[in-house]
Design a protein around this motif. Structure first.
Motif, mmCIF file in Angstrom:
data_model
loop_
_atom_site.group_PDB
_atom_site.id
_atom_site.type_symbol
_atom_site.label_atom_id
_atom_site.label_comp_id
_atom_site.label_asym_id
_atom_site.label_seq_id
_atom_site.Cartn_x
_atom_site.Cartn_y
_atom_site.Cartn_z
ATOM 1 N N LEU A 140 -5.788 -0.975 13.560
ATOM 2 C CA LEU A 140 -5.667 0.066 12.517
ATOM 3 C C LEU A 140 -4.404 -0.171 11.714
ATOM 4 C CD1 LEU A 140 -7.037 3.351 14.051
ATOM 5 C CD2 LEU A 140 -8.127 2.152 12.020
ATOM 6 N N VAL A 141 -3.433 -0.483 12.461
ATOM 7 C CA VAL A 141 -2.140 -0.914 11.736
ATOM 8 C C VAL A 141 -2.113 -2.092 11.149
ATOM 9 C CG1 VAL A 141 0.206 -1.386 12.472
ATOM 10 C CG2 VAL A 141 -0.725 0.377 13.840
ATOM 11 N N ALA A 142 -2.643 -3.139 11.459
ATOM 12 C CA ALA A 142 -2.770 -4.387 10.784
ATOM 13 C C ALA A 142 -3.612 -3.866 9.344
ATOM 14 C CB ALA A 142 -3.562 -5.396 11.715
ATOM 15 N N ARG A 143 -4.458 -3.102 9.562
ATOM 16 C CA ARG A 143 -5.457 -3.071 8.001
ATOM 17 C C ARG A 143 -4.720 -2.085 7.311
ATOM 18 N NH1 ARG A 143 -10.849 0.108 10.228
ATOM 19 N NH2 ARG A 143 -10.903 0.430 8.116
ATOM 20 N N ALA A 144 -3.904 -1.013 7.827
ATOM 21 C CA ALA A 144 -2.983 -0.243 6.896
ATOM 22 C C ALA A 144 -1.962 -1.216 6.394
ATOM 23 C CB ALA A 144 -2.503 1.049 7.626
ATOM 24 N N LEU A 145 -1.436 -2.169 6.844
ATOM 25 C CA LEU A 145 -0.287 -3.136 6.495
ATOM 26 C C LEU A 145 -0.995 -3.914 5.398
ATOM 27 C CD1 LEU A 145 2.372 -4.104 6.544
ATOM 28 C CD2 LEU A 145 1.614 -5.717 8.514
ATOM 29 N N ASP A 146 -2.081 -4.512 5.655
ATOM 30 C CA ASP A 146 -2.700 -5.450 4.628
ATOM 31 C C ASP A 146 -3.298 -4.708 3.530
ATOM 32 O OD1 ASP A 146 -2.372 -7.428 6.367
ATOM 33 O OD2 ASP A 146 -4.684 -7.394 7.155
ATOM 34 N N ALA A 147 -3.438 -3.358 3.604
ATOM 35 C CA ALA A 147 -4.034 -2.490 2.343
ATOM 36 C C ALA A 147 -2.806 -2.140 1.536
ATOM 37 C CB ALA A 147 -4.913 -1.458 2.702
ATOM 38 N N GLY A 148 -1.539 -2.159 1.928
ATOM 39 C CA GLY A 148 -0.497 -1.978 1.126
ATOM 40 C C GLY A 148 0.266 -0.627 1.520
ATOM 41 N N TYR A 149 -0.289 0.207 2.549
ATOM 42 C CA TYR A 149 0.291 1.340 3.110
ATOM 43 C C TYR A 149 1.815 0.897 3.525
ATOM 44 C CZ TYR A 149 -3.979 3.519 3.084
ATOM 45 O OH TYR A 149 -5.258 4.211 2.598
ATOM 46 N N ARG A 150 2.756 1.706 3.215
ATOM 47 C CA ARG A 150 4.181 1.474 3.693
ATOM 48 C C ARG A 150 4.927 2.420 4.663
ATOM 49 N NH1 ARG A 150 2.442 -2.854 2.955
ATOM 50 N NH2 ARG A 150 2.904 -4.383 1.327
ATOM 51 N N THR A 151 3.996 3.314 4.848
ATOM 52 C CA THR A 151 4.628 4.685 5.810
ATOM 53 C C THR A 151 3.417 4.627 6.917
ATOM 54 O OG1 THR A 151 5.991 5.631 4.219
ATOM 55 C CG2 THR A 151 5.606 6.883 6.216
ATOM 56 N N LEU A 152 3.899 4.592 7.997
ATOM 57 C CA LEU A 152 3.134 4.780 9.199
ATOM 58 C C LEU A 152 3.638 6.135 10.189
ATOM 59 C CD1 LEU A 152 0.623 3.853 10.801
ATOM 60 C CD2 LEU A 152 2.436 2.674 12.507
ATOM 61 N N VAL A 153 2.548 6.893 9.899
ATOM 62 C CA VAL A 153 3.086 8.362 10.803
ATOM 63 C C VAL A 153 2.107 8.343 12.082
ATOM 64 C CG1 VAL A 153 2.717 10.643 10.846
ATOM 65 C CG2 VAL A 153 3.216 9.303 8.651
ATOM 66 N N LEU A 238 5.369 -0.364 18.942
ATOM 67 C CA LEU A 238 4.780 -0.087 17.669
ATOM 68 C C LEU A 238 5.897 -0.176 16.719
ATOM 69 C CD1 LEU A 238 2.402 0.952 16.046
ATOM 70 C CD2 LEU A 238 3.445 3.276 16.356
ATOM 71 N N ARG A 239 7.333 0.036 17.078
ATOM 72 C CA ARG A 239 8.319 -0.044 16.010
ATOM 73 C C ARG A 239 8.356 -1.522 15.879
ATOM 74 N NH1 ARG A 239 10.762 1.609 11.795
ATOM 75 N NH2 ARG A 239 9.156 0.087 11.205
ATOM 76 N N ARG A 240 8.173 -2.550 16.825
ATOM 77 C CA ARG A 240 8.204 -3.894 16.570
ATOM 78 C C ARG A 240 7.165 -4.569 15.731
ATOM 79 N NH1 ARG A 240 9.469 -3.982 22.386
ATOM 80 N NH2 ARG A 240 7.179 -4.491 22.797
ATOM 81 N N ILE A 241 6.028 -4.075 15.808
ATOM 82 C CA ILE A 241 4.799 -4.770 14.979
ATOM 83 C C ILE A 241 4.744 -3.972 13.858
ATOM 84 C CG2 ILE A 241 3.519 -5.138 17.185
ATOM 85 C CD1 ILE A 241 1.576 -2.751 16.477
ATOM 86 N N TRP A 242 5.189 -2.771 13.410
ATOM 87 C CA TRP A 242 5.037 -2.246 12.045
ATOM 88 C C TRP A 242 6.579 -2.264 11.444
ATOM 89 C CZ3 TRP A 242 2.023 -0.519 8.717
ATOM 90 C CH2 TRP A 242 2.104 0.266 7.702
ATOM 91 N N PRO A 243 6.502 -3.162 10.297
ATOM 92 C CA PRO A 243 7.761 -3.506 9.401
ATOM 93 C C PRO A 243 8.260 -2.529 8.547
ATOM 94 C CG PRO A 243 5.543 -4.543 8.475
ATOM 95 C CD PRO A 243 5.200 -3.845 9.554
ATOM 96 N N HIS A 244 7.703 -1.469 8.140
ATOM 97 C CA HIS A 244 8.106 -0.493 7.123
ATOM 98 C C HIS A 244 8.327 0.864 7.771
ATOM 99 C CE1 HIS A 244 6.824 -3.563 4.382
ATOM 100 N NE2 HIS A 244 5.527 -3.560 4.803
#
Length: 376
Positions: A140-153, A238-244
């Protein structure tokens, strides 16, 4: 539709237009629902201390949240199964948020997929993550990143599902169980039933891909079993794999807020899940001022907001913005995107009126000095 002047009015419209089972899912909380009551009453214990002889002919409701300007100090909270209130409910909410110039937070349990919302609506999109299973969470995190989401909650207050007795009594869930009582209730609410049939039975769209096909993941999804083992080490990963931007939702304890920031979270969202998880939990307003003082500009809040004056109290005590949930679903159930926009308009009008009568020309001027605790 007759004029509606406040959130309570839209709540009544939603109650009339939804079958009892669906309204109870929207309205219900955990156990005896006392936590929901505390969320609402917390605002009654705070009173304004207005200033006078201030030029408030014009009021500025705009704010900056994590360095990004927005027109209102509000966000559309992440909420699941919005398609049961109105067809394509997630898209309706996202469109209303884009029109208002505020963020929309898509739930893991949404009825529209990560990709669909990005492609069909766009705007300032945030993705809320439930960690049901570590492998699925990574996807899910990878899909959100690919789709252009820039904030993960990241939502942290659902180690197990709360005991929501209204849903247990009604049997609410997906797929719907068509008991005689449910069928009768649907017949008594024909407009809702016709919309549901025309739009199709809602599905958890983020779980409908081929990627979620192995047996272990399917078992976790069907049982709605969260990963109760998610801990501080998991947050580091999670912090390591999510860049935004990464926000942690469900925080109430000041020490937890500090630990989140220390581990690299950009901010925290104070929440007790709208009273739907731990019935004896304190209101987020109880710890807001202390946490916001320790982490200025890094604190958002939700749970129990029904008036613009509630929002102003939270901003005065240090919140950078407020997540609004149930009130927008009342509007959605009543009139789709138009109803959501109307509820946002009600909040904006009430915030503006409150600022004027407090002697504040902008939300940026608010401070704890504008609020006092009521007498016992």
């Amino acid at each position: 539709m007759s004029p509606v002047f406040n959130v309570a009015g839209y709540r009544e419209l939603a109650r009339r237009r939804l079958p009892r089972m669906v309204f109870d899912y929207l309205e219900g909380g955990a156990d005896d629902e006392k936590g929901m009551g505390r969320n609402l009453s917390a605002f009654d214990r705070l009173e304004f201390l207005p200033r006078r002889l201030v030029n408030v002919a014009e009021r500025n409701l705009g704010c900056e949240v994590f360095g990004q300007a927005q027109s209102l100090p509000l966000m559309v909270a992440p909420m699941g199964l919005n398609g049961v209130f109105w067809p394509k409910g997630d898209l309706e909410l996202a469109r209303a948020a884009k029109r208002a110039g505020i963020p929309f937070i898509l739930s893991t349990a949404a009825n529209a997929s990560i990709e669909e919302v990005a492609e069909k609506v766009g705007g300032d999109l945030w993705f809320q993550l439930y960690v049901v299973h570590p492998t699925l969470a990574d996807r899910l995190v990878a899909r959100a990143l690919d789709a252009g989401y820039r904030t993960l909650v990241l939502t942290t207050d659902v180690a197990v599902n709360g005991k929501r007795e209204r849903d247990l009594r009604s049997g609410f869930g997906l797929p719907f169980r068509y008991t005689p009582g449910v069928i009768l209730d649907g017949m008594l609410h024909p407009r809702w039933s016709m919309r549901l049939l025309a739009g199709g039975i809602p599905q958890m769209a983020n779980f409908a891909s081929d990627e979620a096909c192995d047996v272990e993941l399917q078992a976790a999804l069907l049982s709605r079993k969260m990963d109760a083992g998610f801990d501080w080490e998991s947050l580091k990963r999670l912090r390591r794999i999510w860049p935004h931007r990464l926000l942690v939702k469900g925080i109430l304890h000041p020490a937890d807020a500090s630990r989140c920031i220390e581990l690299g979270a950009d901010g925290v969202i104070l929440s007790n899940h709208g009273g739907r998880q731990l019935d004896s939990s304190c209101s987020p307003m109880a710890t807001l001022e202390r946490i916001a003082l320790a982490h200025p500009g890094k604190v958002l809040i939700d749970s129990g907001f029904r008036r613009g004056s509630d929002v102003v109290k939270a901003l005065a005590l240090g919140a950078s913005g407020v997540f609004v949930g149930r009130p927008l679903l009342y509007g959605l159930a009543a009139a789709g995107e138009e109803g959501v926009s109307n509820v946002l308009g009600i909040f904006a009008d009430e915030i503006s009126r409150t600022l004027a009568n407090m002697g504040c020309a902008s939300v940026a001027e608010l401070s704890p000095e504008h609020v006092v605790r009521s007498f016992p």
